[in-house]
Structures are given as C-alpha cells and as structure tokens.
Design an enzyme around this catalytic site. Structure first.
Site, mmCIF file in Angstrom:
data_model
loop_
_atom_site.group_PDB
_atom_site.id
_atom_site.type_symbol
_atom_site.label_atom_id
_atom_site.label_comp_id
_atom_site.label_asym_id
_atom_site.label_seq_id
_atom_site.Cartn_x
_atom_site.Cartn_y
_atom_site.Cartn_z
ATOM 1 C CD GLU A 211 -2.512 1.180 2.541
ATOM 2 O OE1 GLU A 211 -2.251 0.415 3.663
ATOM 3 O OE2 GLU A 211 -3.470 2.272 2.781
ATOM 4 C CG ASP A 290 -10.703 2.584 6.880
ATOM 5 O OD1 ASP A 290 -11.033 1.513 7.509
ATOM 6 O OD2 ASP A 290 -9.785 2.506 6.462
#
Ligand SMILES: [Zn+2]
Length: 349
Positions: A211, A290
C-alpha cells in the site's frame, strides 16, 4: 449528481450509478470500525457526553478530512474512543450490516480490530461476540469476520490478540487473520509465527501489503506469511516478476482506489494501478476500506473506475465475479453465488 470530495471525480450519469447500486456485490476489504455510518457514530458520541470537536452530526464529515496518513490514524484512534462497551460493538454491527444490505453487498469478509480495552471495558472475546450479534441480526447480507492485528504491536502482541480471538472464533464467525498498521516501519517477516499459528487454528490469511511500502512488502507477505490474499497490493505493479507470480498463482488482491487517493498512497484515481493489474490478469477486486471515513460507497467506487479508468460494464461485472472467486466461502457456496450473480435481474444492466 454527486462527487467524491477526496478525488473531485464527478460521479454523474445517475442512471449508471443506479445500475451499479442494484448489482449484487461482494466486498472483501472493509474495516468495520471505518465503516460505522455517521448516524451510529453520532449516537455513540452523544451517549458519552459529546465531543467539543464535533458540535453536531453534520460536522462528522469534516472531522474525517485528513492531511496525511498519520492524521488519518489520529482520527481513527479518536473514533475508537467511543467504543467502550460490548453494546457499542453490537450497535455498530447492526449499523454496518444494515448499510451493506442497503448497498446490495450480499456477502462481505470484514476486518475488525480486536483490542483489549481494559479498565472494565469489554474483552476481545466480548467485542467479537457482540459484533457477531449485531451483524447477524440484519437480513440481506452475510458478514464473515477477519481479525486484523496491528503491526505496531509486534509479533508478541499480535499473538496474544490471536489467541484471545481463537477462543470465540467459531461462535463469532471469525474466519481469518489480517495485518495492518505501519507497513514501512514493521515489515511482515517477524509475524511469520503468528500466521503459522493462525493456520493451525484453521483460519484463512491475508495481509495489508504494497500500500505504502514497495513490492518487497508483498513478497514478504507471500513468502514469510504464506498469505492467501493481498490487501491493497497496488505497488506490486512496480515489479513485473511479482505481477507474473500473482497472475500465475491466482493470488487475489483487494484494491481500494478511493482509499488510496484519500490517504495519499496514490496521487489520483486516473493514475491508480488497478487498471494495469487488471489488464495483466491479476485476480483483483474492488472494495472501500474505510467507507464512512472517506465518504465512499461500492457503487461510487465502481462508477469512478468507469469514469476515470474506462472500465466497461463487462469489466465491472468481471471485478464483481473476481470478488466471488477471491472470497473464502466453501467452493460450493462460491459457485452458487456466482450463478446467483449471473442470473440476477440487475446483471444484464
Ligand atoms: Zn485496509
């Protein structure tokens, strides 16, 4: 018309968005605590006497505007401060599952971050069971849990959390282990023993990798942790050998473009490697990470892929089928889910 504040992408064409909303979907990279609908979080904030930083519910989106990744982590921790009793976990379980059902996410494998609250707060076991009660009380979606341990707590802390989860894993519907946190400061290798233990307990395995750290982080997750899935994995694109490995092994990658733009992991949606990884043949699916903290939805993510990276309707369908293939349901249920998608009235568009 709506727009995503984190990218400035115009998600117009309401008819298309409507189709994307109606499509049945599977989501495999979703953090329950990052998906708490604002109304539910506001309820918890009020329960605990309010917070000067948030005068009313309308101020919550502003509270979740980030400068950078450390700032995001700070706000994550702030929000966690309102999860103090088992009943709070049950409440967010109900709220998140209701939102998933509303979005036609028929099956999800969702992370949760078990924490020992201490000082009279719920134990890891109590949190896990309370979440399960909430999640399972909602019709229209099914949510399996993945316990997400934090790299920053080190292998010993992660092992303690894993053992606590294991005591209630079956009852709480916990089917896997994942790892998140500061990828650059804490490489995967020291956590090999934790993953070995997870497998011995019958859990499936995945890891956040590639990431913010480079391809070596993904290789480490594969070679040292033996993971069955990679979360994010966007920087795999920098290593052709790694891309070839992912393709050859059909090792699934869960991609969260909107999240990556919001945290600054990539500069823009148009430059996101998901297009290159998809074209190379990687078994990649799309998720929101999220969503309540980034202002995202699954349909919005799919719409953004169409608008910024020219994903066709058929390619969108393929991404959804990739999620079905990548999930950890037994083979028979995966096959049945695939048939259900292909025969769904919304599938033809
Ligand atoms: Zn994540």
């Amino acid at each position: 018309m709506e727009s995503t504040p984190e990218s400035g992408v115009d998600l117009g064409r309401p008819a298309r968005l409507d189709w994307l909303e109606r499509l049945p979907k599977v989501e495999l990279h979703l953090h329950l605590e990052g998906a708490i609908p604002h109304a539910a979080l506001w309820e918890l904030i009020c329960k605990y006497g309010g917070d000067p930083a948030v005068p009313d519910a309308a101020a919550l989106p502003g509270r979740f505007a980030y400068r950078d990744f450390p700032d995001f982590i700070d706000r994550w921790i702030w929000k966690q401060g309102f999860l103090r009793e088992a009943a709070d976990y049950e409440l967010i379980g109900v709220a998140v599952a209701s939102e998933l059902a509303r979005q036609r996410i028929v099956y999800a494998e969702a992370f949760y971050s078990p924490v020992d609250v201490g000082q009279g707060g719920p134990s890891v076991q109590e949190e896990s069971l309370a979440l399960r009660r909430g999640l399972s009380s909602v019709a229209g979606t099914e949510v399996a849990l993945i316990a997400d341990v934090v790299r920053d707590q080190g292998p010993e802390g992660a092992m303690t959390t894993l053992e606590a989860v294991a005591e209630v894993a079956t009852e709480a519907g916990v089917i896997g282990l994942g790892i998140g946190g500061s990828e650059q400061r804490f490489p995967p290798e020291p956590f090999a023993c934790v993953y070995e233990r997870a497998r011995a307990l019958g859990l499936r395995t995945t890891a956040h990798a590639g990431e913010v750290a480079g391809p070596s982080s993904v290789w480490g997750a594969i070679r040292a942790l033996g993971v069955e899935r990679i979360d994010h994995g966007l920087r795999a694109v920098e290593d052709p050998d790694l891309v070839a490995y992912l393709v050859e092994r059909r090792l699934p990658v869960t991609s969260c473009p909107g999240s990556n733009v919001a945290t600054g992991a990539v500069a823009s949606r148009a430059g996101h490697p998901i297009r290159r990884l998809f074209d190379a043949g990687v078994l990649i699916s799309v998720a929101t990470d999220d969503p309540a903290m980034f202002g995202l939805s699954m349909a919005g993510e799919l719409a953004a892929l169409q608008l910024t990276l020219d994903f066709t309707d058929d390619e969108i369908r393929q991404l959804l089928l990739n999620a079905v293939e990548s999930c950890w349901l037994p083979a028979g249920r995966r096959a049945a889910l695939r048939v259900a998608f292909l025969t769904d009235p919304a599938w033809v568009g």
